[in-house]
Enzyme design. Structure first.
Site, short mmCIF file in Angstrom:
data_model
loop_
_atom_site.label_atom_id
_atom_site.label_comp_id
_atom_site.label_asym_id
_atom_site.label_seq_id
_atom_site.Cartn_x
_atom_site.Cartn_y
_atom_site.Cartn_z
N HIS A 263 -40.67 -0.09 38.66
CA HIS A 263 -42.09 -0.41 38.47
C HIS A 263 -42.96 0.80 38.82
O HIS A 263 -43.80 1.23 38.01
CB HIS A 263 -42.45 -1.61 39.38
CG HIS A 263 -43.88 -2.04 39.29
ND1 HIS A 263 -44.31 -3.05 38.47
CD2 HIS A 263 -44.99 -1.59 39.92
CE1 HIS A 263 -45.63 -3.21 38.60
NE2 HIS A 263 -46.07 -2.33 39.49
N GLU A 264 -42.74 1.36 40.00
CA GLU A 264 -43.56 2.51 40.41
C GLU A 264 -43.29 3.72 39.52
O GLU A 264 -44.18 4.54 39.30
CB GLU A 264 -43.29 2.85 41.89
CG GLU A 264 -43.59 1.71 42.88
CD GLU A 264 -45.01 1.16 42.80
OE1 GLU A 264 -45.90 1.88 42.34
OE2 GLU A 264 -45.22 -0.01 43.19
N HIS A 267 -45.66 3.65 36.69
CA HIS A 267 -46.95 4.25 37.08
C HIS A 267 -46.85 5.77 37.07
O HIS A 267 -47.74 6.47 36.58
CB HIS A 267 -47.32 3.80 38.51
CG HIS A 267 -47.89 2.41 38.61
ND1 HIS A 267 -49.00 2.02 37.92
CD2 HIS A 267 -47.50 1.34 39.36
CE1 HIS A 267 -49.29 0.75 38.23
NE2 HIS A 267 -48.39 0.31 39.09
N GLU A 293 -51.42 -0.53 35.16
CA GLU A 293 -50.48 -1.63 35.40
C GLU A 293 -49.63 -1.88 34.15
O GLU A 293 -48.47 -2.26 34.25
CB GLU A 293 -51.25 -2.89 35.81
CG GLU A 293 -50.38 -4.00 36.38
CD GLU A 293 -49.75 -3.67 37.73
OE1 GLU A 293 -50.13 -2.65 38.36
OE2 GLU A 293 -48.83 -4.42 38.14
#
Lengths: 495, 495
Positions: A263-264, A267, A293
């Site tokens: 997930h990160e 980003h 996001e």
């Protein structure tokens, strides 16, 4: 002549360097800093804020912005100037003493919130939260006047410029029409299927970290411009040139840390892919929190929780942890990673129930900001809405209206960006699959390169040169919609 | 009324916060930062420098300093005002474009030096080093005019205010009279003694780190206000409130990393012991580089290489590494840690031969700065002086005049502080032993607390409220002298 414009570039460059320095200090605070340095660090961060605020409030800026307006600028310069003006409006609409009051009140409220949550004491938090709310409305009102929009839209503009209540209402109405029946049907169906088994640990942290690093590399993370560390709350920080990711490890369960890293990394790939020619300029920054996001959810929800990617990841996990048995097969991991179950806590929610958590917060914060509800009535309203949206009622406020740090810290208008991000992720991923033949086969080989090349061209490299909707329109043929997200949920979770 | 003075405090507070931020970014650069972020980091540090320079060059400061002069100030406020004036002189004597030119030239020269050293190419470095030297002389001349002293004294004032060539010449003459014969006699004597044995490794880095942390704790390091990490060149950085130490480990030899940690811990204890009431004010800073080096050498050379402390440390090492045999006994470790041997490299030198390395550099840099020698003649002059002071001649410039980064980086006038630090360390340690009964017994128990209490009262807590000589006078009954240092060498190394 672009004299005024170039003078502006130089000033905004300095502001953005100060912001980058703040990014590094924040990262250090969460990962490396000893506790005793907390007060000094707050002073350092406050000084950077004050100096940055002095720069944006410099009297010369207004004239320079007006002058640059008439200069002969390239498209990117023009877009940069527009972003400068937006930042100028946000920085100058609110008087310095109100900015300071909000900073002080939200810091105090955040501290009180930690205790209030631990002690399930909404009444104890109420006075401080009321102060933060009142001051945020005051600032929002000033910004609304400057921007010519509603107070809620002005707050939203801080996180996703060009979004509005009108758009959100339409999008969320679609979701509300679709989700309740769909969610119920998914839960019913999952009950009839083979249960998902959690692999049995313990899972050494060093091994989890090694897998995280390997998958970051697979996604395309550039370790010459970033690193992975540990923090209590995972985040993607640092600067676009030096992206600092964090995660946290649980020896009993590796699945959450690994998916957190992915997930990160989503980003991070956005930050690393921003237009290098416009680094340290407003137009070179990420478009907003919805788009940000969307990039983390695209990598996590769309790509990494796919059956295809898990056929690649499962043997890797199995080998690294010396796993044995059916729990380690891709099929089981896919069931684990796509379980749907209504719960009380937003951050633990699956992608089917997550939007309901956001819709609830959006409705409640709008009512509070527009004066349609008293803050004292928040706990009851929260519980009612949880029951109506998710069919469960929190047994206490700690797991209800006290669970998030956003409101105590003054981040009103932020919550909708989570679900707009989920919708944008689905829309972009669908477009990427159409545009890039064999994309899912690539993911089944652990190869994100074709996906990232597409994202770099269609999203990352655009920085803030266009609005969220304009970027989506160019990349997917439509502005932000619910269609791709609903299709994604139906395809992955439908019968 | 102290209105002007208080306005100055607020301005210098901001400058020192910027300096603290720079300290954290420097630490991060050496320990955590990925290589690809080097350029961005340089920009961040340069921006902090520029903003700090703008603050010290602010036109209002001159009047405020003059006004504060007539205000009713406490002794500490008065001392703080004096330090503000000193910083103002250094910050305003040199025009901004010369500061920038030095910064650019020394950065370029540092880069060129790395290659030149690796390739033993003094001629290749010469033009860039000449530029740095010329610009440094130009800046030193401007400062000399403002301070009313010689150019070399003006450069020295940057590192140790109130020191001068006149004092250094006297001190170094003493050492030069004493050292050659003494060194020869020590070497002769050590040849007749049992040889020192190096314990056999490998020594796992994790174990070395654990011992380092344990010894830092023994010295009194406050881990709530600092940490220990790894860097290529060990240093003590960060801020006085958050001291970041580094070391480097060698799996084949634990003795150097451990002693390096103790050395840096000496620096750290100074920072941690500075007067908290004056944090972020000029008077609250460490007195200068001589005093700073005295604190690291006091902990390393005076305390930790003593027979007493090694009786404590030896069993600890032996147990941690599962050592066996005579090499692990305190007696052998003491012999290892007090071996004397003339060598080519300053940073590897023992405490008996180290001053000769410094005297050589002091004489050469003075000759260069005062125009008595051409830079092109440096290599030959270096080799001649090495032969006369230490009885050896470098086989090449890489191990001769190219070995240090100081000159390429523009740090002319810095070298003498190493040996003044060694002398101050001996003088302070002798005074502490006199003042604190049982000090050596405490060290034999691994207990540094009594020593640190004395240092905090007599050195650390004084910040920059007095000069180096005034602090030494009050603490030891005399200004900086060679006597205690010579006595220390005679006691430890004499027959």
């Amino acid at each position: 002549m672009t004299k005024a414009y170039l003078a502006l570039e130089s000033r905004f460059r300095r502001m953005n360097i100060l912001a980058d320095i703040g990014g590094m200090l924040h990262w250090d605070m969460a990962t490396m800093m000893p506790d005793g340095a907390a007060e000094s660090r707050s002073e350092q961060l406050a000084t950077l804020d004050v100096m940055s605020n002095e720069l944006i409030k410099d009297a010369a800026l207004k004239d320079l912005l007006a002058e640059a307006e008439g200069e002969n600028l390239s498209d990117w310069q023009r877009a940069n100037l527009n972003e400068m003006k937006r930042e100028w409006v946000h920085g100058n609409a609110v008087p310095g003493d109100l900015v300071e009051a909000i900073s002080r009140a939200s810091t105090a409220c955040e501290v009180a919130w930690r205790t209030a949550r631990a002690e399930n004491d909404f009444a104890g938090l109420l006075p401080k939260l009321q102060t933060v709310l009142d001051l945020s409305i005051e600032a929002g009102t000033a910004k609304a006047e400057a921007l010519g929009c509603s107070v809620y839209d002005a707050l939203l503009d801080q996180y996703d410029p060009s979004m509005s209540c009108a758009k959100i209402d339409t999008l969320f109405a679609d979701l509300e029409a679709f989700l309740p029946d769909f969610t119920a049907s998914v839960i019913d169906r999952q009950k009839t299927e083979a249960p998902a088994h959690s692999p049995k640990g313990p899972f050494p942290i060093e091994t989890q970290k090694a897998i995280g690093l390997e998958l970051m590399k697979a996604v395309g993370f550039d370790f010459d411009h970033g690193r992975l560390d540990i923090s209590h709350h995972p985040f993607c920080g640092g600067t676009a040139d030096d992206v600092r990711l964090t995660t946290r490890y649980n020896e009993a369960d590796f699945t959450s840390a690994i998916m957190g890293v992915l997930h990160e990394t989503g980003h991070a790939m956005y930050e690393l892919g921003l237009p290098a020619d416009w680094r340290l300029q407003p137009v070179g920054k990420a478009r907003g929190m919805s788009m940000h996001e969307s990039q983390s959810l695209l990598v996590e929800m769309q790509a990494s929780r796919s059956q295809e990617f898990l056929t690649y990841a499962a043997p890797l996990f199995k080998k690294a942890f010396n796993g044995e048995g059916a729990a380690w097969e891709a099929e089981n991991l896919y069931r684990l990673y796509t379980r749907v179950e209504p719960g009380l806590i937003r951050v633990d929610a699956d992608e089917v129930t997550y939007p309901s958590h956001v819709i609830l917060r959006y409705r409640l914060e709008r009512a509070l900001i527009e004066g349609d509800m008293k803050l004292a009535d928040l706990p009851a309203a929260w519980n009612d809405m949880m029951q109506s949206l998710l069919g469960i009622t929190p047994p206490n406020d700690a797991d209800g209206c006290l669970q998030d740090i956003h409101w105590p810290s003054g981040a009103w208008g932020y919550f909708p960006t989570y679900t707009m991000g989920a919708m944008a992720a689905a829309q972009l991923f669908a477009a990427a699959r159409n545009a890039v033949p064999g994309l899912m086969d690539n993911l089944a080989q652990g190869d994100f390169a074709p996906l990232m090349i597409w994202l770099r061209a269609n999203v990352h490299g655009k920085g803030s040169s266009a609005t969220t909707d304009e970027i989506l329109q160019a990349a997917t043929g439509a502005p932000l919609q619910t269609k791709a997200f609903i299709t994604h949920l139906q395809t992955r979770y439908g019968s």
